[in-house]
Design a protein around this motif. Structure first.
Motif, PDB file in Angstrom:
ATOM      1  N   ALA A 234      50.007  35.131  41.120  1.00 31.51           N
ATOM      2  CA  ALA A 234      49.429  35.354  42.447  1.00 31.51           C
ATOM      3  C   ALA A 234      48.774  36.726  42.540  1.00 31.51           C
ATOM      4  O   ALA A 234      47.735  36.901  43.174  1.00 31.51           O
ATOM      5  N   GLN A 235      49.403  37.701  41.871  1.00 37.30           N
ATOM      6  CA  GLN A 235      48.839  39.055  41.858  1.00 37.30           C
ATOM      7  C   GLN A 235      47.505  39.087  41.116  1.00 37.30           C
ATOM      8  O   GLN A 235      46.557  39.746  41.536  1.00 37.30           O
ATOM      9  N   PHE A 236      47.443  38.343  39.990  1.00 41.01           N
ATOM     10  CA  PHE A 236      46.184  38.235  39.253  1.00 41.01           C
ATOM     11  C   PHE A 236      45.099  37.594  40.125  1.00 41.01           C
ATOM     12  O   PHE A 236      43.938  38.018  40.103  1.00 41.01           O
ATOM     13  N   LYS A 237      45.492  36.585  40.898  1.00 39.47           N
ATOM     14  CA  LYS A 237      44.531  35.902  41.761  1.00 39.47           C
ATOM     15  C   LYS A 237      44.005  36.844  42.842  1.00 39.47           C
ATOM     16  O   LYS A 237      42.812  36.823  43.171  1.00 39.47           O
ATOM     17  N   VAL A 238      44.895  37.682  43.386  1.00 43.25           N
ATOM     18  CA  VAL A 238      44.478  38.645  44.408  1.00 43.25           C
ATOM     19  C   VAL A 238      43.476  39.630  43.824  1.00 43.25           C
ATOM     20  O   VAL A 238      42.437  39.942  44.438  1.00 43.25           O
ATOM     21  N   ALA A 239      43.771  40.117  42.603  1.00 37.52           N
ATOM     22  CA  ALA A 239      42.873  41.067  41.950  1.00 37.52           C
ATOM     23  C   ALA A 239      41.528  40.417  41.631  1.00 37.52           C
ATOM     24  O   ALA A 239      40.465  41.012  41.868  1.00 37.52           O
ATOM     25  N   ALA A 240      41.573  39.183  41.104  1.00 35.10           N
ATOM     26  CA  ALA A 240      40.339  38.480  40.762  1.00 35.10           C
ATOM     27  C   ALA A 240      39.504  38.205  42.014  1.00 35.10           C
ATOM     28  O   ALA A 240      38.268  38.333  41.993  1.00 35.10           O
ATOM     29  N   LYS A 241      40.178  37.865  43.109  1.00 41.78           N
ATOM     30  CA  LYS A 241      39.470  37.594  44.367  1.00 41.78           C
ATOM     31  C   LYS A 241      38.814  38.874  44.891  1.00 41.78           C
ATOM     32  O   LYS A 241      37.682  38.842  45.392  1.00 41.78           O
ATOM     33  N   ALA A 242      39.516  40.002  44.751  1.00 39.03           N
ATOM     34  CA  ALA A 242      38.962  41.277  45.213  1.00 39.03           C
ATOM     35  C   ALA A 242      37.712  41.640  44.424  1.00 39.03           C
ATOM     36  O   ALA A 242      36.713  42.100  44.990  1.00 39.03           O
ATOM     37  N   ILE A 243      37.750  41.407  43.116  1.00 41.47           N
ATOM     38  CA  ILE A 243      36.593  41.720  42.273  1.00 41.47           C
ATOM     39  C   ILE A 243      35.427  40.788  42.596  1.00 41.47           C
ATOM     40  O   ILE A 243      34.275  41.213  42.686  1.00 41.47           O
ATOM     41  N   ALA A 244      35.741  39.479  42.784  1.00 39.10           N
ATOM     42  CA  ALA A 244      34.682  38.495  43.030  1.00 39.10           C
ATOM     43  C   ALA A 244      34.074  38.626  44.423  1.00 39.10           C
ATOM     44  O   ALA A 244      32.886  38.358  44.613  1.00 39.10           O
ATOM     45  N   SER A 245      34.866  39.059  45.393  1.00 40.17           N
ATOM     46  CA  SER A 245      34.390  39.093  46.779  1.00 40.17           C
ATOM     47  C   SER A 245      33.752  40.422  47.164  1.00 40.17           C
ATOM     48  O   SER A 245      33.034  40.495  48.166  1.00 40.17           O
ATOM     49  N   ASP A 246      34.011  41.461  46.395  1.00 50.12           N
ATOM     50  CA  ASP A 246      33.474  42.781  46.719  1.00 50.12           C
ATOM     51  C   ASP A 246      32.557  43.230  45.575  1.00 50.12           C
ATOM     52  O   ASP A 246      33.021  43.559  44.484  1.00 50.12           O
ATOM     53  N   GLU A 247      31.264  43.251  45.843  1.00 51.45           N
ATOM     54  CA  GLU A 247      30.303  43.606  44.799  1.00 51.45           C
ATOM     55  C   GLU A 247      30.524  45.025  44.280  1.00 51.45           C
ATOM     56  O   GLU A 247      30.305  45.302  43.104  1.00 51.45           O
ATOM     57  N   LYS A 248      30.997  45.910  45.140  1.00 48.11           N
ATOM     58  CA  LYS A 248      31.204  47.298  44.726  1.00 48.11           C
ATOM     59  C   LYS A 248      32.268  47.392  43.629  1.00 48.11           C
ATOM     60  O   LYS A 248      32.109  48.130  42.654  1.00 48.11           O
ATOM     61  N   ILE A 249      33.352  46.632  43.770  1.00 47.69           N
ATOM     62  CA  ILE A 249      34.420  46.650  42.768  1.00 47.69           C
ATOM     63  C   ILE A 249      33.925  46.038  41.460  1.00 47.69           C
ATOM     64  O   ILE A 249      34.199  46.551  40.365  1.00 47.69           O
TER      65      ILE A 249
END
Length: 477
Positions: A234-249
């Motif tokens: 779940a933590q990996f999914k949160v990190a992956a979602k943050a990267i995919a949803s935020d172009e800056k990251i």
């Protein structure tokens, strides 16, 4: 040793000393005694951790060769280290957000100490285990400590701008001065005192143990996302979602991977680039010169950050200069006729390349505190370590591919590839600045809209009852 090396080293030392001693009021930031104590504690620990890493560097390859392993065997050991960092390091590093960053830093110390102990064995399997442990430790070194620092800095209520002071000082000492001293100390132990190539690894274990004792006695624990319902997946999914949803990251991760991939490739290429015909070059002295160049870069970065210049702006220039310096071997190969004489001193083309490599290392010195500053701004706190380790997956994969194919391509092709990657990093940095400015302006407009709307609502609420009473209109309760 040729006078040229002393001139380069002396010139760099004079410039670094001049920059540090000539800092004006604009280059210094007024802080508090509490922050200074916190900063000095972190820099001491970080320097001890980096000394444990730098002490090992000059003698890893040499130790393996002394045990009788050939180039292919040694290459597989190095690939195992980077592969371990990519696979196991990502998992262990990501646990820092859940289990605690202080615990992750202690795990780094223990893993690296065990890795150092394995160097006493000449058994290939034991050495392979040591490389796996070293790969895990490397991931923790470049994620857990920074994550702990950012969270603890914010938790204690220090000015966010002061983070750049800690970053630049840590890089100046840990990646510059400590690296030079560690290289000289390792040479003293292994060669001058005759303790052999294992001695630097024993010294590294001692420094790591001292650093671990300071962490245990003076650091408090901090976490990312502490919710019980989130496992590692779940933590990996949160990190992956943050990267995919935020172009800056996503842009920040791509920039980091492109630059660090080129930097690690440079580590393997600079020796054959400067001595293509087995010229006699002072490897240790050149390494110290590179570290002095890195100190110059971190000193420049501290001035830029103190004056609150936009990191996203000046890093475009840094990446462009880096691309040119690593393209220099390609240019000199065509413009300067290579010598056919084996041995001897460094060639004219080699001198030009060495100067270019020093400029590249200065760019590396600017890169580290600047990328740390951008990570502190853009990466969300709840998954900081996880996202930072995600960034290292393409980096480690790239280095493994380069190591595996290091003899398959001419050295000029490899340098050309690195130059292209650095130019791409400059383009992505430009895009990051545009996206960041757009996001900032949008946030300001929303904030200004709220500042106008809220007073008008309050005014309406205050005036409506008065208007109703004046016109004998009943007011509902």
């Amino acid at each position: 040793m040729e006078v040229f090396y002393y001139l380069v080293f002396g010139g760099l030392a004079a410039v670094v000393a001049g920059l540090e001693l000539g800092k004006s009021g604009k280059d210094r930031v007024a802080t508090t005694p509490a922050f200074n104590a916190f900063k000095n504690n972190y820099i001491l620990v970080y320097s001890l951790m980096m000394s444990g890493d730098w002490l090992q560097g000059p003698y890893v390859y040499y130790l393996y060769s002394q045990y009788g392993f050939d180039k292919g065997d040694i290459g597989r050991l190095f690939i195992a280290g980077f592969g371990s960092s990519m696979l196991f390091g990502t998992i262990v590093g990501s646990l820092a957000d859940k289990q605690g960053r202080k615990r992750a830093c202690i795990t780094y110390c223990i893993s690296y100490i065990l890795s150092c102990i394995t160097k006493h064995s000449s058994e290939y399997k034991i050495l392979m285990i040591g490389r796996v442990l070293g790969g895990i430790a490397t991931s923790l070194l470049f994620s857990a400590f920074e994550s702990w620092l950012v969270a603890e800095h914010n938790k204690r209520g220090f000015d966010p701008q002061w983070l750049s002071i800690t970053f630049s000082k840590a890089i100046f000492l840990g990646n510059g001065l400590v690296a030079i001293i560690a290289g000289l100390f390792a040479n003293l132990l292994a060669d001058n005192l005759g303790f052999g190539p294992v001695a630097p690894f024993d010294a590294a274990a001692c420094f790591l143990a001292i650093g671990m004792a300071i962490i245990l006695s003076s650091w408090s624990e901090n976490y990312g996302d502490t919710s019980d319902n989130k496992d590692l997946i779940a933590q990996f999914k949160v990190a992956a979602k943050a990267i995919a949803s935020d172009e800056k990251i996503a842009l920040l991760g791509a920039i980091q991977s492109l630059f660090e991939g080129s930097m690690y490739t440079f580590v393997f290429l600079w020796t054959p680039a400067l001595s293509p015909n087995d010229e006699e070059i002072p490897h240790g002295f050149i390494f110290a010169t590179f570290m002095l160049s890195s100190m110059l870069g971190s000193s420049i970065a501290s001035r830029l950050l103190a004056r609150k210049l936009k990191v996203e702006g000046y890093m475009q220039i840094v990446f462009s200069i880096s691309a040119f310096t690593l393209f220099l071997p390609v240019v000199t190969n065509f413009l300067v006729p290579p010598s056919s004489v084996k041995g001897g001193g460094i060639s004219f083309g080699g001198c030009l390349q060495l100067l270019g490599f020093c400029i590249f290392e200065s760019c590396v010195g600017i890169f580290w505190p600047s990328i740390m500053k951008m990570r502190s701004q853009y990466i969300p706190e709840e998954a900081r370590s996880t996202i930072m380790n995600f960034f290292r997956i393409p980096l480690n994969l790239f280095v493994c591919v380069v190591l595996y194919n290091v003899n398959a391509f001419p050295i000029t092709v490899m340098f050309g590839m690195c130059a292209i990657f650095l130019f791409m990093a400059a383009i992505l940095q430009r895009r990051l600045m545009v996206v960041s400015d757009l996001h900032r302006s949008t946030s300001q407009q929303k904030s200004q809209g709220c500042e106008v709307l809220i007073p008008s609502i309050i005014n309406h609420m205050m005036t409506t009852p008065k208007a109703c009473r004046a016109n004998n209109i009943p007011i509902s309760e």
